[in-house]
Design a protein around this motif. Structure first.
Motif, PDB file in Angstrom:
ATOM      1  N   SER A   1     -18.762   8.465  -3.149  1.00 21.05           N
ATOM      2  CA  SER A   1     -18.956   7.953  -4.510  1.00 21.05           C
ATOM      3  C   SER A   1     -17.806   8.443  -5.389  1.00 21.05           C
ATOM      4  CB  SER A   1     -20.287   8.444  -5.069  1.00 21.05           C
ATOM      5  OG  SER A   1     -20.207   9.831  -5.319  1.00 21.05           O
ATOM      6  N   LEU A   2     -17.622   7.785  -6.520  1.00 18.74           N
ATOM      7  CA  LEU A   2     -16.559   8.191  -7.435  1.00 18.74           C
ATOM      8  C   LEU A   2     -16.756   9.635  -7.888  1.00 18.74           C
ATOM      9  CD1 LEU A   2     -16.200   4.972  -9.632  1.00 18.74           C
ATOM     10  CD2 LEU A   2     -14.703   5.754  -7.797  1.00 18.74           C
TER      11      LEU A   2
ATOM     12  N   PHE B   1       0.833  -1.208   0.000  1.00 19.10           N
ATOM     13  CA  PHE B   1       0.000   0.000   0.000  1.00 19.10           C
ATOM     14  C   PHE B   1       0.866   1.255   0.000  1.00 19.10           C
ATOM     15  CE2 PHE B   1      -2.563   3.234   2.240  1.00 19.10           C
ATOM     16  CZ  PHE B   1      -3.672   3.252   1.418  1.00 19.10           C
TER      17      PHE B   1
ATOM     18  N   VAL C   1     -13.843  -2.782  -7.846  1.00 14.46           N
ATOM     19  CA  VAL C   1     -14.070  -1.382  -8.195  1.00 14.46           C
ATOM     20  C   VAL C   1     -15.533  -1.113  -8.555  1.00 14.46           C
ATOM     21  CG1 VAL C   1     -11.713  -0.889  -8.878  1.00 14.46           C
ATOM     22  CG2 VAL C   1     -13.308  -1.859 -10.548  1.00 14.46           C
TER      23      VAL C   1
ATOM     24  N   ILE D   1      -8.274   5.350  -2.483  1.00 19.66           N
ATOM     25  CA  ILE D   1      -8.667   4.147  -1.738  1.00 19.66           C
ATOM     26  C   ILE D   1      -9.269   4.530  -0.386  1.00 19.66           C
ATOM     27  CG2 ILE D   1      -7.736   2.148  -0.493  1.00 19.66           C
ATOM     28  CD1 ILE D   1      -5.923   1.631  -2.843  1.00 19.66           C
ATOM     29  N   TYR D   2      -8.621   5.484   0.262  1.00 18.21           N
ATOM     30  CA  TYR D   2      -9.097   5.950   1.571  1.00 18.21           C
ATOM     31  C   TYR D   2     -10.511   6.535   1.467  1.00 18.21           C
ATOM     32  CZ  TYR D   2      -9.009   8.741   5.913  1.00 18.21           C
ATOM     33  OH  TYR D   2      -9.292   9.309   7.127  1.00 18.21           O
TER      34      TYR D   2
ATOM     35  N   LEU E   1      -2.604  -4.172  -5.531  1.00 21.39           N
ATOM     36  CA  LEU E   1      -2.820  -4.734  -4.198  1.00 21.39           C
ATOM     37  C   LEU E   1      -3.169  -6.218  -4.283  1.00 21.39           C
ATOM     38  CD1 LEU E   1      -4.804  -2.108  -2.080  1.00 21.39           C
ATOM     39  CD2 LEU E   1      -2.387  -2.708  -1.985  1.00 21.39           C
ATOM     40  N   ARG E   2      -4.004  -6.556  -5.223  1.00 18.74           N
ATOM     41  CA  ARG E   2      -4.477  -7.934  -5.305  1.00 18.74           C
ATOM     42  C   ARG E   2      -3.360  -8.889  -5.692  1.00 18.74           C
ATOM     43  NH1 ARG E   2      -7.298 -11.554  -9.412  1.00 18.74           N
ATOM     44  NH2 ARG E   2      -7.587 -13.302  -7.989  1.00 18.74           N
TER      45      ARG E   2
ATOM     46  N   ILE F   1     -10.541  -8.812   0.565  1.00 17.66           N
ATOM     47  CA  ILE F   1      -9.597  -7.712   0.330  1.00 17.66           C
ATOM     48  C   ILE F   1     -10.184  -6.401   0.845  1.00 17.66           C
ATOM     49  CG2 ILE F   1      -8.419  -6.355  -1.449  1.00 17.66           C
ATOM     50  CD1 ILE F   1      -8.207  -8.936  -3.087  1.00 17.66           C
TER      51      ILE F   1
ATOM     52  N   TYR G   1     -11.658   6.448 -11.573  1.00 14.97           N
ATOM     53  CA  TYR G   1     -11.934   5.022 -11.740  1.00 14.97           C
ATOM     54  C   TYR G   1     -10.674   4.270 -12.188  1.00 14.97           C
ATOM     55  CZ  TYR G   1     -14.058   0.730 -13.426  1.00 14.97           C
ATOM     56  OH  TYR G   1     -14.366  -0.583 -13.631  1.00 14.97           O
TER      57      TYR G   1
ATOM     58  N   GLU H   1     -18.990   0.067  -7.617  1.00 17.03           N
ATOM     59  CA  GLU H   1     -19.493   0.885  -6.501  1.00 17.03           C
ATOM     60  C   GLU H   1     -20.616   0.206  -5.734  1.00 17.03           C
ATOM     61  OE1 GLU H   1     -19.722   5.071  -8.376  1.00 17.03           O
ATOM     62  OE2 GLU H   1     -18.998   5.263  -6.311  1.00 17.03           O
TER      63      GLU H   1
ATOM     64  N   MET I   1      -5.983  -1.269  -7.218  1.00 14.95           N
ATOM     65  CA  MET I   1      -6.524  -2.513  -6.687  1.00 14.95           C
ATOM     66  C   MET I   1      -5.863  -3.726  -7.351  1.00 14.95           C
ATOM     67  SD  MET I   1      -8.255  -1.501  -4.313  1.00 14.95           S
ATOM     68  CE  MET I   1      -9.033  -2.967  -3.662  1.00 14.95           C
ATOM     69  N   MET I   2      -5.522  -3.541  -8.621  1.00 15.89           N
ATOM     70  CA  MET I   2      -4.840  -4.605  -9.336  1.00 15.89           C
ATOM     71  C   MET I   2      -3.498  -4.891  -8.643  1.00 15.89           C
ATOM     72  SD  MET I   2      -6.057  -5.333 -12.714  1.00 15.89           S
ATOM     73  CE  MET I   2      -5.710  -4.171 -14.032  1.00 15.89           C
TER      74      MET I   2
ATOM     75  N   PHE J   1      -8.510   1.724   8.107  1.00 17.07           N
ATOM     76  CA  PHE J   1      -7.394   2.606   8.431  1.00 17.07           C
ATOM     77  C   PHE J   1      -7.310   2.907   9.926  1.00 17.07           C
ATOM     78  CE2 PHE J   1      -7.947   3.115   3.977  1.00 17.07           C
ATOM     79  CZ  PHE J   1      -6.687   3.388   3.486  1.00 17.07           C
TER      80      PHE J   1
ATOM     81  N   LYS K   1      -3.525   6.238  -3.017  1.00 22.97           N
ATOM     82  CA  LYS K   1      -3.815   5.984  -1.607  1.00 22.97           C
ATOM     83  C   LYS K   1      -5.031   6.782  -1.140  1.00 22.97           C
ATOM     84  CE  LYS K   1       0.744   6.277  -0.407  1.00 22.97           C
ATOM     85  NZ  LYS K   1       1.897   6.484   0.473  1.00 22.97           N
TER      86      LYS K   1
ATOM     87  N   LEU L   1      -8.135   3.983  -9.406  1.00 27.59           N
ATOM     88  CA  LEU L   1      -8.607   3.020  -8.413  1.00 27.59           C
ATOM     89  C   LEU L   1      -8.399   1.594  -8.906  1.00 27.59           C
ATOM     90  CD1 LEU L   1     -10.094   2.936  -5.666  1.00 27.59           C
ATOM     91  CD2 LEU L   1     -12.211   2.666  -6.940  1.00 27.59           C
ATOM     92  N   SER L   2      -8.760   1.338 -10.146  1.00 25.51           N
ATOM     93  CA  SER L   2      -8.682  -0.052 -10.611  1.00 25.51           C
ATOM     94  C   SER L   2      -7.215  -0.472 -10.753  1.00 25.51           C
ATOM     95  CB  SER L   2      -9.498  -0.250 -11.889  1.00 25.51           C
ATOM     96  OG  SER L   2      -8.781   0.136 -13.011  1.00 25.51           O
TER      97      SER L   2
ATOM     98  N   LYS M   1     -12.725   6.099  -0.989  1.00 25.69           N
ATOM     99  CA  LYS M   1     -13.730   5.183  -1.531  1.00 25.69           C
ATOM    100  C   LYS M   1     -14.097   4.091  -0.527  1.00 25.69           C
ATOM    101  CE  LYS M   1     -16.622   3.469  -3.733  1.00 25.69           C
ATOM    102  NZ  LYS M   1     -17.836   4.206  -3.961  1.00 25.69           N
ATOM    103  N   TYR M   2     -13.092   3.336  -0.036  1.00 23.79           N
ATOM    104  CA  TYR M   2     -13.422   2.157   0.765  1.00 23.79           C
ATOM    105  C   TYR M   2     -13.629   2.487   2.241  1.00 23.79           C
ATOM    106  CZ  TYR M   2     -11.889  -0.162  -3.449  1.00 23.79           C
ATOM    107  OH  TYR M   2     -11.769  -0.546  -4.743  1.00 23.79           O
TER     108      TYR M   2
END
Lengths: 191, 360
Positions: free
Chosen positions: A159-160, A139, B18, A150-151, A185-186, B55, A175, B20, A182-183, B61, A147, A178-179, A153-154
Motif C-alpha cells: 500500500s502507499l 522506464f 494510481v 512502481i516496483y 510512462l503513459r 499498462i 502518491y 489503489e 505513470m504520466m 519485473f 522506479k 507515482l502519478s 506498488k504494482y
C-alpha cells in the motif's frame, strides 16, 4: 500468465508470524521459503553483488529468529521483510561506498540506485516486444525513487502507506511521485 | 451505491493508474470498490479502464530463481543460529575480570601514557560519534512487546488474570507465556503442563499453543493437560477448535462440544482420540481434590510429588514391580492421610522427613 507471480495469501500471515514468534521453527522456514526469491530479486535491483545480498539476508533472518519474541505483530510479512532487508542492505552498501570512493564518502546516498528491468521474456509477438522495449527505455529514464515506488506498488502490491514507511517519505509525496511516473510512462506508450 | 460511485465519472486513464483499489482489482486482490459495477454504470469509462489495465499488466519485473543459492543461504542461516544458541550458554563465563580495576592498575604503572591514551580515546570517541551519527539509519522496524511468563513449582498452584479478563488456573510444575497486553488481532498463550482457562468473551480469538496443538476459543472454559508429547484438551462450556501440527508438518483439526475431550499425541505423526470426560474428575485438581483414575504406580508417585512438592524415594522393591490400576480421590487431604490410605491398600509403609518421603 498471472500478473503477480509471487502473490500469496495475506490472510494467513498474521497466524504464521505469531507461530514463528512462539518458536515454531517450521513457521520460520516457511516464511523464509515464501519470500526469499522475492527478496533476492529486490536486492538485485540495488546491487549486482549476490554474496553481499545474501549476507544481508542472513543477517535479517537470523535477527528475526533470535529476537522473535520481541517482534511486533504483522499481517503483511512481505512488507515487514522488505523493509527490514532494505534497511540492512542500504546500511551495508553505504558503508561500502564510503570506503571506496571520495564522493561516496560524503554522499553515500547518491551511489545507491534502484535498477530493475521489466520482464520481456514471455512476450512472443514482435510488435509487442517492440512496445515493451520502448516501455523499458522509458522506464529506465525514471528516477531511482520513481522506479522503486512502481516496483513496490504494482509488482509487490504494497500500500502507499507501507511504501511511505519503507522509503521514509510521507504518503502524499509517494502518491505524487507515482502519478508523475505513470504520466510519463503513459505518454510514451500512446505515442 | 450510484451516488458513491459518481466520483469516478470523470476518471481519466491516469487516475485509474494510481487508484489503489483499482490496482488491487486488476491484480485480483480484494478491492474496496466494486469496479465491475462502476464501469457498468458509466460505460464511457470502459476504454479508459481497459487502457489502464493494459499498462498495469506490462509492469512485470524480471526475477531469476537459483535454487542452489537459496539452499546454501538457508544452510548458512541454520548454522549461524545453531552457533549462537551455543555461545549464549558460554557468554556468561567470559567477563569475569573487572574492566575498571584493570585500568586503575594500568594507570598506576604508567600515568603519563595513561593520559595520552585517555586523550586519544576522547578524540577517537568524538570523531567516532560524529561518524556513527552520520551513518545512523532511520528507526528499525523491530519494536519490542512486553511478555509475561508465569511458572509454578512442585506443590504450587496459581490463579492469574490476563489483560482481557480471562482467568487461568495453573496446576503445579506448569508454565504459561503471554503478551502483557494482548494485541488487536489475537489473544495468544503458550502452555507447558496443565491449566484451566475461563476465557473472557471477546471478538479476538483466544489461542493456546501446547506442544504441536493450538486450541482456539471465543468465550469458553476448558482444561489443557500436556505431558511430554501427550496433550489432552477437555471442554467444559462453549466451543473450541483444536489444530494439530506434527514435527513433519502434518496437519489435523477437530471441533469439541461441551463434555468432550480430545487426547492428542504429536510426534512425527499425529494421533488423537475423542471421547466424553467426567468434569469433576478432570477439574478436580482445581478444587484441591487429588484424584486418580486407573493410574499406574509411576503416575501415582509423580502426581504425589507434584501435588505436595516432595521427593519420593521408593525403597520397597515389591512396590516397584507392582502393576497398579489405582482409582481414588482425596479432598484437600494431607500427604500423610493420602499415603496412609494408599499404603493400606497396596501394602507399604512410609516416613516423611521435610520434603523427602521414604516408601518401604
Amino acid at each position: 500468465m498471472p500478473l503477480i507471480k509471487a502473490s500469496y495469501r495475506y490472510s494467513e500471515d498474521s497466524q504464521l508470524w505469531t507461530d514463528m514468534k512462539f518458536g515454531d521453527r517450521l513457521a520460520f522456514d516457511q516464511i523464509f521459503n515464501d519470500h526469499i526469491e522475492h527478496l533476492q530479486a529486490y536486492g538485485k535491483s540495488f546491487s549486482n553483488d549476490d554474496d553481499l545480498i545474501d549476507d544481508c539476508l542472513q543477517e535479517v533472518f537470523c535477527r528475526i529468529w533470535q529476537k522473535r519474541e520481541k517482534l511486533k505483530d504483522t499481517n503483511n510479512i512481505r512488507y515487514y521483510l522488505m523493509a527490514a532487508f532494505r534497511n540492512e542492505l542500504l546500511k551495508v552498501l553505504k558503508k561500502k561506498y564510503k570506503r571506496y570512493s571520495l564522493i561516496g564518502r560524503f554522499m553515500p546516498e547518491s551511489s545507491i540506485d534502484f535498477n530493475a528491468t521489466l520482464e520481456t521474456s514471455f512476450i512472443e509477438e514482435d510488435s509487442r516486444q517492440e512496445q515493451i522495449r520502448a516501455l523499458n527505455k522509458c522506464f529506465e529514464k525514471l528516477s531511482s525513487r520513481q522506479k522503486e515506488i512502481i516496483y513496490l506498488k504494482y509488482y509487490n502490491g504494497l500500500s502507499l502507506e507501507e511504501i511511505a514507511q519503507i522509503l521514509a517519505l510521507d504518503k502524499k509525496s509517494v502518491y505524487n511521485a507515482l502519478s508523475k511516473a505513470m504520466m510519463i510512462l503513459r505518454k510514451n506508450m500512446s505515442a | 451505491m450510484k451516488n458513491k460511485n459518481n466520483i469516478y465519472q470523470k476518471y481519466q486513464v491516469e487516475d485509474f493508474l494510481v487508484d489503489e483499489s483499482f490496482i488491487d482489482w486488476v491484480n485480483g486482490r480484494d478491492s474496496k470498490v466494486d469496479w465491475e459495477e462502476v464501469i457498468f454504470s458509466f460505460p464511457h469509462l470502459r476504454p479508459r479502464s481497459e487502457e489502464a489495465k493494459r499498462i498495469l499488466q506490462k509492469l512485470n519485473f524480471d526475477q531469476e530463481i537459483d535454487p542452489d543459492r537459496i539452499s546454501k543461504l538457508q544452510q548458512r542461516i541454520n548454522k549461524q543460529l545453531e552457533q549462537s544458541e551455543h555461545s549464549k550458554k558460554e557468554a556468561h563465563v567470559v567477563a569475569l575480570h573487572d574492566r575498571k580495576t584493570y585500568y586503575q592498575y594500568k594507570a598506576q604503572r604508567n600515568t603519563y601514557w595513561g593520559w595520552i591514551a585517555s586523550a586519544a580515546v576522547l578524540i577517537v570517541g568524538i570523531v567516532g560519534t560524529w561518524f556513527w551519527e552520520y551513518s545512523e539509519e532511520t528507526a528499525p522496524v523491530i519494536k519490542e512487546v512486553p511478555y509475561v511468563t508465569k511458572t509454578t513449582k512442585k506443590g504450587q498452584k496459581l490463579t492469574t488474570r490476563l489483560s482481557d479478563g480471562t482467568i487461568v488456573t495453573l496446576n503445579s510444575v506448569s508454565q504459561i507465556h503471554f503478551e502483557e497486553i494482548f494485541n488487536d488481532t489475537v489473544r495468544y498463550v503458550s502452555l507447558e503442563g496443565e491449566a484451566f482457562f475461563d476465557v473472557a468473551k471477546d471478538v479476538r480469538p483466544f489461542r493456546v499453543k501446547s506442544n504441536g496443538t493450538v486450541t482456539t476459543a471465543l468465550g469458553t472454559s476448558f482444561n489443557i493437560k500436556q505431558q511430554k508429547e501427550k496433550v489432552s484438551i477437555s471442554l467444559v462450556t462453549g466451543k473450541v477448535g483444536v489444530n494439530m501440527v506434527s514435527k513433519t508438518g502434518m496437519k489435523e483439526s477437530t471441533l469439541l462440544v461441551p463434555g468432550e475431550q480430545v487426547a492428542v499425541d504429536v510426534k512425527d505423526k499425529i494421533s488423537f482420540v475423542k471421547g466424553k470426560f467426567d468434569v469433576s474428575d478432570v477439574l478436580a485438581w482445581k478444587r484441591g481434590v487429588l484424584s486418580f483414575n486407573k493410574s499406574s504406580n509411576a503416575e501415582v508417585w509423580k502426581e504425589l510429588e507434584k501435588w505436595y512438592g516432595v521427593d519420593l524415594i521408593i525403597q520397597n522393591s515389591n512396590i516397584k514391580k507392582q502393576n497398579w490400576d489405582y482409582t481414588g480421590s482425596f479432598d484437600n487431604e494431607s500427604l500423610e492421610n493420602v499415603l496412609e490410605s494408599i499404603g493400606f491398600v497396596k501394602g507399604f509403609k512410609f516416613e516423611i522427613k521435610g520434603d523427602q518421603v521414604k516408601i518401604y
